[in-house]
Motif scaffolding. Structure first.
Motif, PDB file in Angstrom:
ATOM      1  N   ARG A   1      39.391 -52.367 -62.250  1.00 31.17           N
ATOM      2  CA  ARG A   1      40.058 -52.033 -60.991  1.00 31.17           C
ATOM      3  C   ARG A   1      39.921 -53.162 -59.973  1.00 31.17           C
ATOM      4  NH1 ARG A   1      37.354 -47.156 -61.769  1.00 31.17           N
ATOM      5  NH2 ARG A   1      35.935 -47.640 -60.044  1.00 31.17           N
ATOM      6  N   ILE A   2      38.720 -53.714 -59.888  1.00 30.95           N
ATOM      7  CA  ILE A   2      38.496 -54.792 -58.918  1.00 30.95           C
ATOM      8  C   ILE A   2      39.393 -55.985 -59.231  1.00 30.95           C
ATOM      9  CG2 ILE A   2      36.818 -56.524 -58.140  1.00 30.95           C
ATOM     10  CD1 ILE A   2      34.662 -54.369 -58.345  1.00 30.95           C
ATOM     11  N   TYR A   3      39.509 -56.333 -60.498  1.00 31.52           N
ATOM     12  CA  TYR A   3      40.308 -57.492 -60.897  1.00 31.52           C
ATOM     13  C   TYR A   3      41.779 -57.152 -61.109  1.00 31.52           C
ATOM     14  CZ  TYR A   3      35.831 -59.839 -61.731  1.00 31.52           C
ATOM     15  OH  TYR A   3      34.585 -60.396 -61.594  1.00 31.52           O
ATOM     16  N   GLY A   4      42.181 -55.959 -60.715  1.00 27.49           N
ATOM     17  CA  GLY A   4      43.569 -55.554 -60.816  1.00 27.49           C
ATOM     18  C   GLY A   4      44.249 -55.604 -59.457  1.00 27.49           C
TER      19      GLY A   4
ATOM     20  N   GLN B   1      34.992 -53.133 -52.830  1.00 27.87           N
ATOM     21  CA  GLN B   1      35.636 -53.642 -54.039  1.00 27.87           C
ATOM     22  C   GLN B   1      36.806 -54.564 -53.696  1.00 27.87           C
ATOM     23  OE1 GLN B   1      36.488 -49.869 -55.889  1.00 27.87           O
ATOM     24  NE2 GLN B   1      34.658 -49.947 -57.178  1.00 27.87           N
ATOM     25  N   LYS B   2      37.559 -54.222 -52.657  1.00 29.23           N
ATOM     26  CA  LYS B   2      38.669 -55.080 -52.246  1.00 29.23           C
ATOM     27  C   LYS B   2      38.152 -56.431 -51.765  1.00 29.23           C
ATOM     28  CE  LYS B   2      42.792 -55.275 -49.326  1.00 29.23           C
ATOM     29  NZ  LYS B   2      43.624 -54.539 -48.331  1.00 29.23           N
ATOM     30  N   ASP B   3      37.033 -56.419 -51.050  1.00 27.60           N
ATOM     31  CA  ASP B   3      36.435 -57.661 -50.569  1.00 27.60           C
ATOM     32  C   ASP B   3      36.008 -58.539 -51.747  1.00 27.60           C
ATOM     33  OD1 ASP B   3      35.038 -59.048 -48.026  1.00 27.60           O
ATOM     34  OD2 ASP B   3      33.631 -59.112 -49.715  1.00 27.60           O
ATOM     35  N   ILE B   4      35.400 -57.935 -52.776  1.00 25.09           N
ATOM     36  CA  ILE B   4      34.985 -58.680 -53.965  1.00 25.09           C
ATOM     37  C   ILE B   4      36.207 -59.219 -54.700  1.00 25.09           C
ATOM     38  CG2 ILE B   4      33.840 -58.497 -56.210  1.00 25.09           C
ATOM     39  CD1 ILE B   4      32.014 -56.364 -54.929  1.00 25.09           C
ATOM     40  N   ARG B   5      37.265 -58.407 -54.782  1.00 31.32           N
ATOM     41  CA  ARG B   5      38.507 -58.849 -55.410  1.00 31.32           C
ATOM     42  C   ARG B   5      39.051 -60.098 -54.720  1.00 31.32           C
ATOM     43  NH1 ARG B   5      43.389 -54.694 -55.155  1.00 31.32           N
ATOM     44  NH2 ARG B   5      42.287 -53.723 -56.907  1.00 31.32           N
TER      45      ARG B   5
ATOM     46  N   GLN C   1      39.710 -66.023 -54.628  1.00 24.72           N
ATOM     47  CA  GLN C   1      39.565 -67.288 -53.919  1.00 24.72           C
ATOM     48  C   GLN C   1      38.854 -68.324 -54.783  1.00 24.72           C
ATOM     49  OE1 GLN C   1      37.629 -66.521 -50.158  1.00 24.72           O
ATOM     50  NE2 GLN C   1      39.382 -65.406 -49.315  1.00 24.72           N
ATOM     51  N   THR C   2      37.855 -67.885 -55.551  1.00 29.50           N
ATOM     52  CA  THR C   2      37.167 -68.799 -56.463  1.00 29.50           C
ATOM     53  C   THR C   2      38.122 -69.309 -57.536  1.00 29.50           C
ATOM     54  OG1 THR C   2      34.980 -67.816 -56.113  1.00 29.50           O
ATOM     55  CG2 THR C   2      35.335 -68.946 -58.207  1.00 29.50           C
ATOM     56  N   VAL C   3      38.897 -68.405 -58.124  1.00 29.17           N
ATOM     57  CA  VAL C   3      39.884 -68.803 -59.127  1.00 29.17           C
ATOM     58  C   VAL C   3      40.896 -69.765 -58.519  1.00 29.17           C
ATOM     59  CG1 VAL C   3      41.780 -67.985 -60.582  1.00 29.17           C
ATOM     60  CG2 VAL C   3      39.620 -66.721 -60.524  1.00 29.17           C
TER      61      VAL C   3
ATOM     62  N   MET D   1      32.514 -73.481 -51.671  1.00 31.18           N
ATOM     63  CA  MET D   1      31.796 -72.228 -51.469  1.00 31.18           C
ATOM     64  C   MET D   1      32.799 -71.139 -51.118  1.00 31.18           C
ATOM     65  SD  MET D   1      28.791 -70.742 -51.344  1.00 31.18           S
ATOM     66  CE  MET D   1      28.265 -69.100 -50.832  1.00 31.18           C
ATOM     67  N   THR D   2      32.747 -70.043 -51.851  1.00 30.69           N
ATOM     68  CA  THR D   2      33.537 -68.867 -51.513  1.00 30.69           C
ATOM     69  C   THR D   2      32.613 -67.869 -50.837  1.00 30.69           C
ATOM     70  OG1 THR D   2      34.941 -69.164 -53.474  1.00 30.69           O
ATOM     71  CG2 THR D   2      35.015 -67.022 -52.382  1.00 30.69           C
ATOM     72  N   LYS D   3      33.016 -67.403 -49.673  1.00 28.99           N
ATOM     73  CA  LYS D   3      32.159 -66.489 -48.914  1.00 28.99           C
ATOM     74  C   LYS D   3      33.016 -65.430 -48.241  1.00 28.99           C
ATOM     75  CE  LYS D   3      28.814 -66.374 -45.104  1.00 28.99           C
ATOM     76  NZ  LYS D   3      28.109 -67.195 -44.069  1.00 28.99           N
ATOM     77  N   THR D   4      32.846 -64.189 -48.686  1.00 25.91           N
ATOM     78  CA  THR D   4      33.440 -63.053 -47.993  1.00 25.91           C
ATOM     79  C   THR D   4      32.280 -62.144 -47.573  1.00 25.91           C
ATOM     80  OG1 THR D   4      33.729 -61.745 -50.014  1.00 25.91           O
ATOM     81  CG2 THR D   4      35.529 -63.234 -49.390  1.00 25.91           C
ATOM     82  N   SER D   5      32.572 -60.940 -47.161  1.00 23.12           N
ATOM     83  CA  SER D   5      31.498 -60.061 -46.687  1.00 23.12           C
ATOM     84  C   SER D   5      30.532 -59.660 -47.796  1.00 23.12           C
ATOM     85  CB  SER D   5      32.101 -58.805 -46.056  1.00 23.12           C
ATOM     86  OG  SER D   5      32.870 -59.129 -44.916  1.00 23.12           O
ATOM     87  N   PHE D   6      31.052 -59.491 -49.030  1.00 22.97           N
ATOM     88  CA  PHE D   6      30.213 -59.001 -50.115  1.00 22.97           C
ATOM     89  C   PHE D   6      30.261 -59.877 -51.365  1.00 22.97           C
ATOM     90  CE2 PHE D   6      31.545 -55.336 -47.577  1.00 22.97           C
ATOM     91  CZ  PHE D   6      30.317 -54.780 -47.249  1.00 22.97           C
ATOM     92  N   TYR D   7      30.925 -61.005 -51.278  1.00 21.31           N
ATOM     93  CA  TYR D   7      31.057 -61.897 -52.434  1.00 21.31           C
ATOM     94  C   TYR D   7      30.685 -63.314 -52.005  1.00 21.31           C
ATOM     95  CZ  TYR D   7      33.346 -64.628 -56.141  1.00 21.31           C
ATOM     96  OH  TYR D   7      33.622 -65.511 -57.156  1.00 21.31           O
ATOM     97  N   PHE D   8      29.775 -63.922 -52.765  1.00 22.48           N
ATOM     98  CA  PHE D   8      29.317 -65.272 -52.469  1.00 22.48           C
ATOM     99  C   PHE D   8      29.271 -66.059 -53.773  1.00 22.48           C
ATOM    100  CE2 PHE D   8      27.208 -62.063 -49.904  1.00 22.48           C
ATOM    101  CZ  PHE D   8      27.577 -62.428 -48.619  1.00 22.48           C
TER     102      PHE D   8
END
Length: 230
Positions: free
Chosen positions: A24-27, A35-39, A44-46, A212-219
């Motif tokens: 779901r996250i990667y969809g 989950q949307k933040d991690i997506r 962004q990393t990709v 560096m990729t940095k969002t609220s819940f993904y680093f």
């Protein structure tokens, strides 16, 4: 105390309860705020990696290894660039999902070539080896072995991303551990930027680019290294 078999835990997680969560996250369907933040962060990393590769010119015909391919978020775009992609993941369900998505995007093309494998069993020789967001599953003592193995498969370039160790991220991880959930995650390991770079340099690699990729819940720290003679 019994030791934890991290590989077995990761394999079981991504073949069972974790698979639906990360699919779901990667969809592109509805997910919760975290989950949307991690997506967004993962994409962004990709996107950063793709932008690096495109900046290097036409790579069509080159061979790439996408180690830990997940649902094909990177493998499929690479294939659309004419790159020959060998993609693998420890999770059979993830590989099946990646194959399904590749077929929807690329048709019956046999590129990427997907397989179920863990990092230790990968073999072959590739122009570039990429391993995104997989080292988070490996403790510090296993990371040099994993990186050196991946690097041995690469003719000219290796690109890695990992969760960086900082005091702030360590505190965030500690806070998260107080709210366990069966579908949340596996054990997460943070790694120091300079340790990863030292491992690569000790094998004769030159660090070319960092991001560096940095969002609220993904680093995620991204590092590209090349062989001096490449």
């Amino acid at each position: 105390m019994p030791t934890t078999n991290d590989k077995a835990v990761v394999q079981d997680y991504f073949n069972t309860v974790g698979f639906d969560r990360w699919r779901r996250i990667y969809g592109d369907g509805d997910v919760n705020k975290v989950q949307k933040d991690i997506r967004i962060g993962h994409q962004q990393t990709v996107d950063t990696v793709i932008s690096w590769l495109k900046a290097d010119g036409d790579l069509s015909g080159q061979s790439f290894c996408d180690a830990g391919c997940g649902v094909g978020s990177l493998s499929i775009p690479l294939a659309t660039m004419g790159i020959q992609v060998s993609a693998s993941d420890i999770s059979k369900k993830m590989v099946e999902e990646a194959q399904s998505r590749a077929q929807q995007t690329l048709g019956q093309d046999q590129n990427p070539n997907f397989s179920v494998q863990d990092l230790e069993t990968l073999s072959g020789s590739f122009d570039t080896v990429i391993c995104l967001d997989v080292l988070i599953h490996y403790p510090d003592q296993k990371v040099p072995e994993m990186i050196n193995h991946l690097a041995s498969l690469a003719k000219s370039r290796i690109i890695l991303s990992f969760a960086p160790w900082t005091i702030g991220y360590m505190l965030l991880k500690k806070i998260g551990s107080f709210f366990p959930g069966p579908s949340k995650t596996t054990r997460a390991y943070l790694h120091r930027d300079f340790d990863i770079c030292d491992i690569l340099r000790s094998q004769g690699w030159t660090i070319e680019r960092k991001a560096m990729t940095k969002t609220s819940f993904y680093f995620s720290r991204i590092i590209e290294a090349k062989r001096p003679d490449a």
